[in-house]
Design a protein around this motif. Structure first.
Motif, PDB file in Angstrom:
ATOM      1  N   ALA A  48       0.848  -1.459  -0.015  1.00 17.70           N
ATOM      2  CA  ALA A  48       0.103   0.303  -0.068  1.00 17.70           C
ATOM      3  C   ALA A  48       1.196   1.849  -0.124  1.00 17.70           C
ATOM      4  O   ALA A  48       0.632   2.405  -0.515  1.00 17.70           O
ATOM      5  N   TYR A  49       1.880   0.912   0.573  1.00 18.89           N
ATOM      6  CA  TYR A  49       2.537   1.991   0.848  1.00 18.89           C
ATOM      7  C   TYR A  49       3.287   2.658  -1.010  1.00 18.89           C
ATOM      8  O   TYR A  49       4.166   4.196  -0.907  1.00 18.89           O
ATOM      9  N   GLY A  50       4.209   1.282  -0.796  1.00 22.68           N
ATOM     10  CA  GLY A  50       4.615   1.830  -1.905  1.00 22.68           C
ATOM     11  C   GLY A  50       3.687   2.166  -3.650  1.00 22.68           C
ATOM     12  O   GLY A  50       4.399   2.707  -4.369  1.00 22.68           O
ATOM     13  N   ALA A  51       2.686   2.046  -3.685  1.00 20.17           N
ATOM     14  CA  ALA A  51       1.786   1.741  -4.901  1.00 20.17           C
ATOM     15  C   ALA A  51       1.301   3.442  -4.491  1.00 20.17           C
ATOM     16  O   ALA A  51       1.182   4.063  -5.401  1.00 20.17           O
ATOM     17  N   TYR A  55       2.210   6.087  -6.954  1.00 19.55           N
ATOM     18  CA  TYR A  55       0.905   6.920  -7.908  1.00 19.55           C
ATOM     19  C   TYR A  55       1.338   8.183  -7.344  1.00 19.55           C
ATOM     20  O   TYR A  55       1.286   9.303  -7.866  1.00 19.55           O
ATOM     21  N   VAL A  56       1.884   8.994  -6.506  1.00 16.08           N
ATOM     22  CA  VAL A  56       1.998  10.555  -5.802  1.00 16.08           C
ATOM     23  C   VAL A  56       3.574  11.093  -7.051  1.00 16.08           C
ATOM     24  O   VAL A  56       3.222  11.838  -7.941  1.00 16.08           O
ATOM     25  N   VAL A  60       0.034  12.636  -9.469  1.00 18.18           N
ATOM     26  CA  VAL A  60      -0.456  12.984  -9.177  1.00 18.18           C
ATOM     27  C   VAL A  60       0.713  14.840  -9.665  1.00 18.18           C
ATOM     28  O   VAL A  60       0.484  15.733  -9.876  1.00 18.18           O
ATOM     29  N   HIS A  61       2.055  14.225  -9.515  1.00 14.65           N
ATOM     30  CA  HIS A  61       3.324  15.123  -9.768  1.00 14.65           C
ATOM     31  C   HIS A  61       3.487  16.129  -8.932  1.00 14.65           C
ATOM     32  O   HIS A  61       3.378  17.096  -8.729  1.00 14.65           O
ATOM     33  N   LYS A  62       2.483  15.709  -7.286  1.00 12.30           N
ATOM     34  CA  LYS A  62       3.356  15.890  -6.511  1.00 12.30           C
ATOM     35  C   LYS A  62       5.130  16.652  -6.337  1.00 12.30           C
ATOM     36  O   LYS A  62       5.067  17.379  -5.547  1.00 12.30           O
ATOM     37  N   MET A  69       9.397   7.925  -6.171  1.00 13.42           N
ATOM     38  CA  MET A  69      10.017   6.287  -6.998  1.00 13.42           C
ATOM     39  C   MET A  69      11.484   5.497  -6.131  1.00 13.42           C
ATOM     40  O   MET A  69      10.534   4.121  -6.247  1.00 13.42           O
ATOM     41  N   PHE A  70      11.589   6.283  -5.584  1.00 10.04           N
ATOM     42  CA  PHE A  70      12.727   5.414  -5.341  1.00 10.04           C
ATOM     43  C   PHE A  70      12.614   4.725  -4.138  1.00 10.04           C
ATOM     44  O   PHE A  70      13.137   4.128  -2.591  1.00 10.04           O
ATOM     45  N   SER A  71      11.508   5.219  -3.125  1.00 10.18           N
ATOM     46  CA  SER A  71      11.568   5.127  -2.322  1.00 10.18           C
ATOM     47  C   SER A  71      10.033   3.687  -2.135  1.00 10.18           C
ATOM     48  O   SER A  71       9.555   2.794  -1.198  1.00 10.18           O
ATOM     49  N   GLY A  72       8.994   4.220  -3.449  1.00 10.07           N
ATOM     50  CA  GLY A  72       7.895   3.236  -3.573  1.00 10.07           C
ATOM     51  C   GLY A  72       8.006   2.657  -4.334  1.00 10.07           C
ATOM     52  O   GLY A  72       6.982   0.471  -3.970  1.00 10.07           O
ATOM     53  N   VAL A  73       8.922   1.964  -5.482  1.00 13.36           N
ATOM     54  CA  VAL A  73       9.663   0.814  -5.742  1.00 13.36           C
ATOM     55  C   VAL A  73      10.067  -0.210  -4.834  1.00 13.36           C
ATOM     56  O   VAL A  73       9.595  -1.494  -4.856  1.00 13.36           O
TER      57      VAL A  73
END
Length: 88
Positions: A48-51, A55-56, A60-62, A69-73
């Motif tokens: 859930a956190y990675g997704a 998504y961000v 969203v490009h917040k 990206m480097f923490s989500g993947v």
């Protein structure tokens, strides 16, 4: 002004550190089938956190940097491994 590729926010770093600490404590204190369930729950949380981080970054490009990206993947990959193969 220098801009670094791995520019993690302090908030993101603290959340991940707390999450990893809780995961380690759960793995130390629980045994047997409860451990398998805890590992799968931790994996679901990591997915859930990675997704959300992906998504961000992509949706969203917040964030202007690549930190989401480097923490989500890695979170997403580790979560999938924990859900699919909890005994490893």
């Amino acid at each position: 002004m220098k801009r670094y590729m791995f520019n993690f926010n302090v908030k993101d770093t603290l959340v991940l550190a707390l999450l990893y600490l809780l995961c380690g404590l759960a793995l130390c204190f629980f045994q047997g089938s409860i451990l398998t369930t805890v590992v799968r729950i931790i994996g679901i949380v990591l997915i859930a956190y990675g997704a959300y981080m992906l998504y961000v970054y992509f949706g969203v490009h917040k964030s202007a940097d690549t930190a989401p990206m480097f923490s989500g993947v890695p979170s997403l990959i580790l979560g999938l491994i924990m859900v699919c193969w909890p005994h490893t």
